[in-house]
Design an enzyme around this catalytic site. Structure first.
Site, mmCIF file in Angstrom:
data_model
loop_
_atom_site.group_PDB
_atom_site.id
_atom_site.type_symbol
_atom_site.label_atom_id
_atom_site.label_comp_id
_atom_site.label_asym_id
_atom_site.label_seq_id
_atom_site.Cartn_x
_atom_site.Cartn_y
_atom_site.Cartn_z
ATOM 1 C CB THR A 126 1.695 2.153 15.012
ATOM 2 O OG1 THR A 126 1.027 2.830 14.305
ATOM 3 C CG2 THR A 126 1.319 2.227 16.684
ATOM 4 C CB SER A 150 -8.327 1.092 13.117
ATOM 5 O OG SER A 150 -7.176 1.513 13.712
ATOM 6 C CG ASN A 190 1.614 -1.942 10.334
ATOM 7 O OD1 ASN A 190 1.874 -3.090 10.292
ATOM 8 N ND2 ASN A 190 0.612 -1.385 10.415
ATOM 9 C CG HIS A 193 -1.920 -7.377 10.667
ATOM 10 N ND1 HIS A 193 -0.700 -6.268 9.882
ATOM 11 C CD2 HIS A 193 -2.754 -5.816 11.071
ATOM 12 C CE1 HIS A 193 -1.056 -5.016 9.390
ATOM 13 N NE2 HIS A 193 -1.888 -4.701 10.451
ATOM 14 C CB CYS A 228 -2.071 -4.871 6.113
ATOM 15 S SG CYS A 228 -1.638 -3.708 7.134
ATOM 16 C CD GLU A 274 -1.239 -0.475 3.317
ATOM 17 O OE1 GLU A 274 -1.618 1.131 3.523
ATOM 18 O OE2 GLU A 274 -1.722 -0.960 4.526
ATOM 19 C CB SER A 307 -7.220 -0.723 7.603
ATOM 20 O OG SER A 307 -6.698 -0.614 8.918
ATOM 21 C CE LYS A 331 -5.433 -3.135 23.632
ATOM 22 N NZ LYS A 331 -6.175 -2.484 23.648
HETATM 23 P P1 HMG Z 1 -3.019 6.187 21.829
HETATM 24 O O1 HMG Z 1 -4.427 6.721 21.578
HETATM 25 O O2 HMG Z 1 -2.219 7.804 21.253
HETATM 26 O O3 HMG Z 1 -2.868 5.591 23.069
HETATM 27 O O4 HMG Z 1 -2.720 6.026 20.112
HETATM 28 P P2 HMG Z 1 -3.538 4.789 23.860
HETATM 29 O O5 HMG Z 1 -4.508 6.281 24.803
HETATM 30 O O6 HMG Z 1 -4.798 4.176 23.593
HETATM 31 O O7 HMG Z 1 -2.702 4.026 24.354
HETATM 32 C C1 HMG Z 1 -2.330 3.083 23.973
HETATM 33 C C2 HMG Z 1 -2.295 1.762 25.370
HETATM 34 O O8 HMG Z 1 -1.307 1.892 26.180
HETATM 35 C C3 HMG Z 1 -3.207 1.874 26.277
HETATM 36 O O9 HMG Z 1 -3.235 0.491 26.222
HETATM 37 C C4 HMG Z 1 -3.130 2.389 27.302
HETATM 38 O O10 HMG Z 1 -3.867 1.915 28.404
HETATM 39 C C5 HMG Z 1 -1.293 2.018 27.486
HETATM 40 P P3 HMG Z 1 -5.064 -0.518 26.260
HETATM 41 O O11 HMG Z 1 -5.671 -0.016 27.133
HETATM 42 O O12 HMG Z 1 -5.118 -0.059 25.130
HETATM 43 O O13 HMG Z 1 -4.140 -1.869 26.343
HETATM 44 N N1 HMG Z 1 -0.675 3.358 27.923
HETATM 45 C C6 HMG Z 1 -0.137 3.481 28.963
HETATM 46 N N2 HMG Z 1 0.609 2.188 29.680
HETATM 47 C C7 HMG Z 1 1.371 2.177 30.720
HETATM 48 N N3 HMG Z 1 2.372 3.159 31.403
HETATM 49 C C8 HMG Z 1 1.435 4.406 30.885
HETATM 50 C C9 HMG Z 1 0.847 4.104 29.365
HETATM 51 N N4 HMG Z 1 -0.068 4.880 29.146
HETATM 52 C C10 HMG Z 1 -1.057 4.290 27.667
HETATM 53 N N5 HMG Z 1 1.709 5.353 31.386
HETATM 54 C C11 HMG Z 1 -2.830 3.870 19.182
HETATM 55 C C12 HMG Z 1 -3.115 4.511 20.056
HETATM 56 C C13 HMG Z 1 -2.990 2.391 18.332
HETATM 57 C C14 HMG Z 1 -5.241 4.606 17.966
HETATM 58 C C15 HMG Z 1 -2.608 4.777 17.911
HETATM 59 O O14 HMG Z 1 -1.387 4.395 18.011
HETATM 60 C C16 HMG Z 1 -2.861 4.742 16.420
HETATM 61 O O15 HMG Z 1 -3.967 5.050 15.496
HETATM 62 N N6 HMG Z 1 -1.823 3.662 15.896
HETATM 63 C C17 HMG Z 1 -2.459 3.294 13.779
HETATM 64 C C18 HMG Z 1 -3.672 2.969 13.764
HETATM 65 C C19 HMG Z 1 -3.138 1.363 14.205
HETATM 66 O O16 HMG Z 1 -2.683 0.882 14.094
HETATM 67 N N7 HMG Z 1 -4.606 0.553 14.072
HETATM 68 C C20 HMG Z 1 -4.404 -0.742 14.398
HETATM 69 C C21 HMG Z 1 -5.390 -2.019 13.445
HETATM 70 S S1 HMG Z 1 -5.850 -1.601 12.088
HETATM 71 C C22 HMG Z 1 -4.802 -1.825 11.243
HETATM 72 O O17 HMG Z 1 -4.306 -3.500 12.244
HETATM 73 C C23 HMG Z 1 -4.363 -2.321 10.108
HETATM 74 C C24 HMG Z 1 -2.702 -0.875 10.047
HETATM 75 O O18 HMG Z 1 -2.406 -1.998 9.595
HETATM 76 C C25 HMG Z 1 -3.211 0.014 8.245
HETATM 77 C C26 HMG Z 1 -3.630 -1.395 6.937
HETATM 78 O O19 HMG Z 1 -4.809 -2.322 7.250
HETATM 79 O O20 HMG Z 1 -2.950 -1.286 5.956
HETATM 80 C C27 HMG Z 1 -3.055 -0.166 10.787
#
Ligand code: HMG
Length: 408
Positions: free
Chosen positions: A175, A224, A299, A256, A134, A102, A332, A265
């Site tokens: 990521t 996502s 990633n 993935h 992906c 992609e 996605s 998870k």
């Molecule tokens: P965010 O919103 O900044 O982070 O970004 P958050 O607030 O959700 O925190 C992340 C985790 O850290 C959470 O854990 C927090 O609790 C924890 P969870 O509750 O989810 O288990 N946390 C802490 N832990 C320990 N000590 C601390 C602390 N503070 C927080 N002090 C997000 C996270 C993944 C949303 C962001 O990185 C993002 O948008 N990433 C890109 C999208 C993505 O990767 N999506 C995955 C699914 S979609 C997919 O897989 C397709 C893809 O590969 C693309 C394609 O297909 O082409 C992305």
């Protein structure tokens, strides 16, 4: 195998001769991986973005991210991954090159055409690119398997190649990553058979997409991750129903991995609450082996699932011939697939046991160096050319191929 059967009809003897072909086993014969020479420590990113480092280290379970200079694109990385595994005989037998990506470098010409030329694969081959976020490389595997079913002596080269960039100071920044997986697909494979059972699911959702007018994806990150998990549980339920299988039919799972914590998870989501702790631990131990490389690369989109597979095979001592590996591919948009592979006799001897040295030999970047390197754009001169031949990234690269010039 020839089966003959006598059919007695109205006093005459007929002989029915039916040729039943034993189904050939098709799968991954060789697997290679290429990444850029540079990485960023995720704790440096946290420091630079004023975040608690545990958010990335524990919350995402990430430790490093691969950073590609402008001279490492999907073609150079993809060709480098393939060059590691192919010999001259393979290059004579490859009839198709499919790149799942992609991060395309051209809206029209397939990256596979460049790769075919770089690798000097015999000319009578088909070269294409497949896109669905992906998921693309998983579609490519299925296409490859179908082709070999009809062309038994052919091989297909499947490459998953991507550079994942979300931009500076965005939620997705932690990521990112870059790298390529190359897989040689053929009959009687030396590593794993791709089995027939598989279930796909498609949902027209806007969780992550990158329209032509944008350099970076537009992402609804939390949405996502919910979709990724919901697609997994519903697809796996359907799989179990259609094929009358259960968790106990599997020996390990690969996912993935946009970030390793999502894989954790994922594994938790498919275990019934009542599953014995001991049994779950068996899967968790293998899961941790499957994230060793992803934790240090980030990633890599289409290649991410296959890097988990490679990581599992090269970092787990508890795998054996005949083990069945459940594979969850998610792109996605969204398309996902749950399918499985069976490990074949002698698979270990076709893998590496020293790959971690490649990770240790990379150069660490400061946050400033990362920002300058990862987001550098190709700038053409007035004649429409660009020359990187004196660039230090080319001298430092360990890969077989780099982008040297853009010529009008
Ligand atoms: P965010 O919103 O900044 O982070 O970004 P958050 O607030 O959700 O925190 C992340 C985790 O850290 C959470 O854990 C927090 O609790 C924890 P969870 O509750 O989810 O288990 N946390 C802490 N832990 C320990 N000590 C601390 C602390 N503070 C927080 N002090 C997000 C996270 C993944 C949303 C962001 O990185 C993002 O948008 N990433 C890109 C999208 C993505 O990767 N999506 C995955 C699914 S979609 C997919 O897989 C397709 C893809 O590969 C693309 C394609 O297909 O082409 C992305």
């Amino acid at each position: 195998m020839i089966l003959s059967k006598n059919i007695k009809k109205k006093g005459l003897n007929f002989m029915k001769i039916k040729e039943i072909k034993e189904k050939i086993k098709i799968g991954i014969d060789k697997i290679g991986f290429a990444m850029p020479k540079y990485f960023l420590d995720i704790r440096d990113l946290a420091l630079g973005r004023n975040e608690n480092e545990n958010k990335f280290v524990k919350g995402l379970m990430q430790s490093e991210m691969s950073i590609a200079p402008v001279t490492d694109d999907i073609v150079s990385l993809g060709a480098s991954a393939a060059e590691q595994i192919l010999d001259e005989e393979d290059k004579k037998n490859i009839e198709m090159v499919i790149v799942g990506t992609e991060s395309g470098i051209d809206q029209s010409k397939a990256s596979a055409v460049f790769i075919h030329n770089l690798l000097k694969i015999q000319p009578f081959a088909r070269c294409i690119e497949i896109k669905e976020a992906c998921y693309g490389a998983t579609a490519a595997l299925s296409f490859a398997k179908n082709y070999i079913e009809k062309n038994e002596n052919a091989s297909v080269l499947v490459i998953a190649s991507d550079t994942a960039k979300y931009g500076i100071n965005t939620p997705g920044e932690s990521t990112q990553g870059a790298g390529s997986i190359a897989m040689l697909i053929k009959k009687e494979p030396k590593i794993a058979v791709i089995n027939d059972e598989s279930i796909c699911q498609t949902r027209d959702i806007m969780d992550f997409w990158r329209p032509n007018y944008s350099d970076f994806p537009i992402v609804d990150g939390h949405f996502s991750t919910k979709q990724y998990l919901d697609c997994l549980t519903t697809t796996f339920e359907e799989y179990k129903k259609r094929y009358s299988q259960d968790l106990t039919d599997f020996d390990a799972f690969c996912f993935h991995l946009p970030f390793p914590k999502l894989g954790l998870k994922a594994i938790n989501s498919i275990f019934a609450k009542k599953v014995e702790k001991e049994e779950k631990n068996k899967f968790l131990e293998k899961f941790h082996a499957s994230i060793v490389y992803g934790k240090r690369v980030g990633n890599i989109y289409t290649g991410s699932l296959y890097l988990s597979f490679l990581s599992l095979l090269e970092n787990c001592d508890n795998l054996k011939t005949g083990d069945k590996i459940g594979m969850y591919s998610y792109g996605s948009g969204a398309v996902c697939e749950f399918f499985n592979l069976t490990l074949v006799d002698g698979f270990k001897s076709h893998l590496r046991n020293d790959r971690l040295n490649d990770f240790d030999n990379r150069k660490q970047l400061s946050i400033k160096e990362y920002e300058d390197m990862f987001f550098e754009k190709i700038i053409l001169n007035e004649e429409g050319n660009c020359d990187f031949s004196n660039n230090r990234f080319i001298q430092e690269s360990d890969n077989a191929f780099v982008l040297e010039k853009v010529e009008n």
